[in-house]
Design a protein around this motif. Structure first.
Motif, PDB file in Angstrom:
ATOM      1  N   LEU A  67      15.121  -6.747 -49.788  1.00 32.31           N
ATOM      2  CA  LEU A  67      14.450  -8.036 -49.642  1.00 32.31           C
ATOM      3  C   LEU A  67      15.435  -9.186 -49.769  1.00 32.31           C
ATOM      4  CD1 LEU A  67      11.198  -7.315 -51.698  1.00 32.31           C
ATOM      5  CD2 LEU A  67      11.478  -7.323 -49.215  1.00 32.31           C
ATOM      6  N   ALA A  68      16.442  -9.032 -50.624  1.00 34.79           N
ATOM      7  CA  ALA A  68      17.438 -10.088 -50.776  1.00 34.79           C
ATOM      8  C   ALA A  68      18.198 -10.314 -49.469  1.00 34.79           C
ATOM      9  CB  ALA A  68      18.399  -9.739 -51.902  1.00 34.79           C
ATOM     10  N   GLU A  69      18.547  -9.238 -48.766  1.00 28.52           N
ATOM     11  CA  GLU A  69      19.244  -9.391 -47.494  1.00 28.52           C
ATOM     12  C   GLU A  69      18.362 -10.111 -46.475  1.00 28.52           C
ATOM     13  OE1 GLU A  69      22.272  -8.841 -46.796  1.00 28.52           O
ATOM     14  OE2 GLU A  69      22.867  -7.840 -48.637  1.00 28.52           O
ATOM     15  N   LEU A  70      17.072  -9.775 -46.444  1.00 27.75           N
ATOM     16  CA  LEU A  70      16.174 -10.432 -45.501  1.00 27.75           C
ATOM     17  C   LEU A  70      15.983 -11.905 -45.861  1.00 27.75           C
ATOM     18  CD1 LEU A  70      13.476  -7.631 -45.052  1.00 27.75           C
ATOM     19  CD2 LEU A  70      15.283  -8.262 -43.457  1.00 27.75           C
ATOM     20  N   LEU A  71      15.837 -12.213 -47.179  1.00 28.37           N
ATOM     21  CA  LEU A  71      15.685 -13.605 -47.598  1.00 28.37           C
ATOM     22  C   LEU A  71      16.951 -14.408 -47.319  1.00 28.37           C
ATOM     23  CD1 LEU A  71      13.782 -13.062 -50.974  1.00 28.37           C
ATOM     24  CD2 LEU A  71      12.851 -14.076 -48.883  1.00 28.37           C
ATOM     25  N   ASP A  72      18.091 -13.812 -47.597  1.00 30.01           N
ATOM     26  CA  ASP A  72      19.348 -14.506 -47.351  1.00 30.01           C
ATOM     27  C   ASP A  72      19.528 -14.792 -45.865  1.00 30.01           C
ATOM     28  OD1 ASP A  72      22.120 -15.306 -48.495  1.00 30.01           O
ATOM     29  OD2 ASP A  72      22.587 -14.005 -46.789  1.00 30.01           O
ATOM     30  N   ASN A  73      19.177 -13.823 -45.041  1.00 29.09           N
ATOM     31  CA  ASN A  73      19.283 -14.018 -43.596  1.00 29.09           C
ATOM     32  C   ASN A  73      18.346 -15.129 -43.129  1.00 29.09           C
ATOM     33  OD1 ASN A  73      20.374 -12.724 -40.969  1.00 29.09           O
ATOM     34  ND2 ASN A  73      18.188 -12.958 -40.599  1.00 29.09           N
ATOM     35  N   ALA A  74      17.128 -15.167 -43.685  1.00 31.39           N
ATOM     36  CA  ALA A  74      16.162 -16.191 -43.278  1.00 31.39           C
ATOM     37  C   ALA A  74      16.622 -17.585 -43.683  1.00 31.39           C
ATOM     38  CB  ALA A  74      14.801 -15.880 -43.881  1.00 31.39           C
ATOM     39  N   THR A  75      17.235 -17.717 -44.845  1.00 31.19           N
ATOM     40  CA  THR A  75      17.686 -19.044 -45.283  1.00 31.19           C
ATOM     41  C   THR A  75      18.914 -19.507 -44.516  1.00 31.19           C
ATOM     42  OG1 THR A  75      18.969 -18.000 -47.053  1.00 31.19           O
ATOM     43  CG2 THR A  75      16.728 -18.735 -47.589  1.00 31.19           C
ATOM     44  N   ILE A  85      13.272 -20.977 -50.968  1.00 31.51           N
ATOM     45  CA  ILE A  85      12.355 -19.836 -50.850  1.00 31.51           C
ATOM     46  C   ILE A  85      11.094 -20.145 -51.636  1.00 31.51           C
ATOM     47  CG2 ILE A  85      12.042 -17.390 -51.294  1.00 31.51           C
ATOM     48  CD1 ILE A  85      15.065 -17.061 -51.047  1.00 31.51           C
ATOM     49  N   GLU A  86       9.951 -19.978 -50.988  1.00 35.23           N
ATOM     50  CA  GLU A  86       8.659 -20.154 -51.633  1.00 35.23           C
ATOM     51  C   GLU A  86       7.841 -18.883 -51.466  1.00 35.23           C
ATOM     52  OE1 GLU A  86       6.739 -23.542 -50.058  1.00 35.23           O
ATOM     53  OE2 GLU A  86       8.186 -24.992 -50.859  1.00 35.23           O
TER      54      GLU A  86
END
Length: 708
Positions: free
Chosen positions: A554-562, A531-532
């Motif tokens: 936001l954590a759920e969205l970042l986790d999904n994106a990764t 994540i950057e």
């Protein structure tokens, strides 16, 4: 958006070709129109039958009126015939060599005849249109009456015209006048009046034959006092015609008509006329014992008696015709009134029944639409938020539901309304049971999540102590892996708490900088090193009550994106202020999502469904939707033009703390090529300033690591 479905159900079924409809389908029309169509056919049939009946009755009334008018005209015709015969006898007396009379008597009778002709013509015009047979007979009468003046001039001019010729000329006119009754009897049809008219016509012929007998006898006795063979033949023909006419009268006449004639044409005059006729018949070729004047007086007296009987017969027939016409008109009037009354009653009854049915159906429709559109959704919405519903409460709610449709009808519509009320009550009861079941499930989730959360927190605490004392790098890396797994377990527990409708962490007392919120969300992701951060406005804070939930979202969205992007790519997070809200964008370089799947996911984000199997299959998406709905945050997924997916998160002004003025040095920019964000030039005091750059291993406490 922690997980993405690999397959999505196809939206819609096979396309159905639209068939062109030239006319609207009858089943799609309204009940009012259908009832109108139902009523039009019988009403039109009744009106048609009634109109036909009225037309028939009107035709009979017109026929009765015409027969009455023609019967009245028959009286004028018979009166004209009697006066024309008297004019004939006056002309014969004037032309006789031995009479020595002056023309005053003839002229007087001519004036009387003209008066009768004027009365006849007036009555003729009053009748109007007549049947063809009657019209032809009246036309012949008019033609012969037009020649009467020429005969009169010859009689008055004494132009060597004989008595026999004058008798013949007048006889033609009298024959046409007598034939009028026969034509009238033929067109009268059937019935008592028609028989009476035929009997009167026969009696008129008998009277005309008697008048002809009088004229022939007078003319024959004037010529030398004896009858030749031709005169005797004419005299005998008149007697034969008289007998035939009287026989036809006796056959067609009623008892009253025969009695009237028998009581009128009787007495010494009839006996004397019979004796004269017998004497004349015996005097063929010999000198008769009676004179022309004696025969004229004797037969003329009988003719006058017959005229009196004829007048009475026509009077009775005219009264009978008036009665028949009155009866027909009365029947037409009664039938018209009955038809109108029946039609009005039928239409009124049909309209009342139709209005009652339409009113009942309208109330049923309004009640059903009100239940479907307002009452039932509102009750279900209230029950969806209900808490601590037990079996007793469910039954109380079901019993407390009022009937949405109250129809006193006992017909099928009322039965449908009662059935709908029962269905509505059962639907409310089932909704209450479902609400109670959801409350029980939420309570179960809440208890399980709380217990699991406490155990995970203890495990994380133990791991933290072990990590502090561990010096072996390999074992420390293994402990870090366990630490990440424990963090994910804790986030799953918190997600269960969110789905259960409870707060997962203790509320904060101070606001958190947006950059700190993003870093805390990064620390919750297992693949945090991918994540950057791009352009971020560091002078914006998130309100204290919403910090923990925004971090989790936001954590759920970042986790999904990764998780759903290739491992050699990075996920870029940016946060910029746009007017009075903040737009957070999370971009990945994955394979992307189809338009149908994207639409379905955005729909679930905009309107989070109830907790079901789909919510657990897409737990991260369900948590994001619920948290976004809690604070009015807009979350939308879009396809990236460069490949992958972009999550747009609009943070509203209600959960933000925005600075009054901004400068160019309040924007933190990181290159997208990678690397940790640089530290700012200076850091404010604790609680209101920056957070340092994240360490190599982010804090496993997530949102708890934020200052304050």
């Amino acid at each position: 958006m922690s997980t993405r479905p690999t397959t999505m159900p196809e939206s819609g079924g096979p396309a159905r070709g639209r068939q062109r409809r030239w006319l609207p389908r009858l089943r799609d029309t309204k009940i009012r129109s259908k009832l109108g169509l139902i009523l039009i056919v019988p009403v039109a049939a009744v009106v048609a039958l009634g109109a036909a009946r009225l037309a028939e009755s009107g035709s009979r009334a017109a026929e009765a009126t015409l027969v009455r008018s023609l019967t009245g005209l028959a009286g004028d015709v018979s009166a004209l015939a009697h006066d024309a015969h008297r004019e004939r006898m006056a002309a014969a007396q004037l032309l006789s060599a031995s009479s020595g009379q002056n023309p005053d008597a003839y002229n007087t009778q001519v004036r009387r005849t003209d008066e009768r002709i004027a009365a006849y013509q007036s009555a003729r015009q009053a009748v109007g249109a007549v049947p063809p047979a009657v019209g032809a007979r009246l036309a012949r009468i008019d033609e012969h009456l037009a020649t009467l003046n020429a005969t009169r001039q010859e009689v008055l001019g004494n132009r060597q015209v004989s008595v026999s010729e004058v008798v013949l000329r007048y006889g033609v006119i009298l024959g046409d006048l007598a034939a009028y009754g026969e034509v009238l009897g033929q067109i009268a049809g059937e019935g008592e009046l028609a028989e009476g008219l035929r009997a009167a016509a026969a009696f008129s012929r008998a009277k005309a034959a008697t008048a002809e007998e009088q004229a022939v006898a007078f003319a024959g006795l004037l010529s030398g006092g004896r009858l030749d063979a031709e005169q005797f033949s004419s005299f005998t023909a008149t007697l034969t015609s008289q007998q035939e006419a009287l026989l036809a009268f006796s056959v067609a006449a009623s008892v009253g008509q025969r009695a009237l004639v028998n009581t009128t044409v009787t007495g010494d005059a009839v006996i004397l006329a019979d004796q004269v006729s017998t004497e004349i018949a015996r005097s063929v070729g010999a000198q008769p014992r009676i004179t022309a004047e004696d025969a004229n007086r004797a037969i003329g007296a009988v003719n006058d008696l017959m005229r009196w009987a004829e007048v009475r017969l026509h009077g009775d027939l005219l009264a009978q015709a008036d009665a028949v016409r009155s009866d027909v008109l009365r029947q037409v009037l009664i039938e018209s009134v009955l038809l109108v009354v029946a039609l009005v009653v039928a239409v009124a009854l049909a309209v009342v029944l139709a209005r009652s049915l339409v009113r009942s159906l309208s109330r049923l429709r309004e009640g059903a639409l009100a239940v479907a559109g307002h009452e039932l959704p509102e009750v279900v919405a209230r029950l969806r938020d209900a808490r601590n519903l037990d079996d007793g409460a469910v039954e109380d709610i079901a019993r407390g539901v009022r009937d949405p449709i109250r129809l006193p009808n006992r017909d099928e519509v009322g039965q449908v309304a009662q059935a709908f009320n029962v269905v509505h009550r059962e639907a409310i009861r089932i909704a209450a049971e479902q609400a109670a079941l959801r409350t029980s499930v939420s309570t179960m989730f809440l208890n399980l999540a709380r217990r699991s959360q406490s155990l995970v927190d203890r495990m994380i605490g133990e791991l933290d102590q072990i990590e502090r004392t561990e010096e072996d790098p390999k074992r420390l890396a293994q402990l870090f892996q366990l630490d990440h797994l424990a963090t994910r377990m804790r986030r799953n527990d918190e997600n269960l708490l969110v789905l259960a409708g409870a707060d997962s962490t203790a509320p904060r007392r101070e606001d958190g900088l947006l950059i700190d919120v993003l870093r805390a969300a990064q620390s919750e992701v297992e693949l945090y090193n991918r994540i950057e951060f791009g352009t971020i406005d560091y002078d914006i804070s998130v309100a204290a009550p919403a910090v923990n939930d925004v971090v989790r979202l936001l954590a759920e969205l970042l986790d999904n994106a990764t998780r759903f992007s290739p491992p050699n790519t990075v996920v870029v997070a940016e946060a910029r202020r746009i007017r009075d809200y903040v737009l957070v964008q999370i971009e990945d370089r994955g394979l992307g999502i189809s338009e149908e799947q994207l639409e379905a996911l955005n729909r679930r984000l905009a309107e989070p469904p109830a907790v079901d199997v789909g919510a657990f299959r897409l737990m991260g998406l369900a948590v994001v939707g619920r948290l976004a709905a809690r604070y009015g945050i807009s979350v939308e997924l879009r396809n990236n033009v460069e490949g992958g997916t972009v999550a747009h998160v609009n943070l509203p002004n209600d959960i933000l703390v925005l600075p009054r003025s901004r400068g160019r040095d309040h924007v933190l920019t990181r290159p997208r090529a990678g690397g940790a964000p640089p530290e700012p030039a200076a850091a404010p005091a604790a609680g209101g300033g920056w957070a340092e750059a994240p360490p190599a291993l982010p804090s496993r406490l997530g949102a708890a690591a934020l200052p304050g």
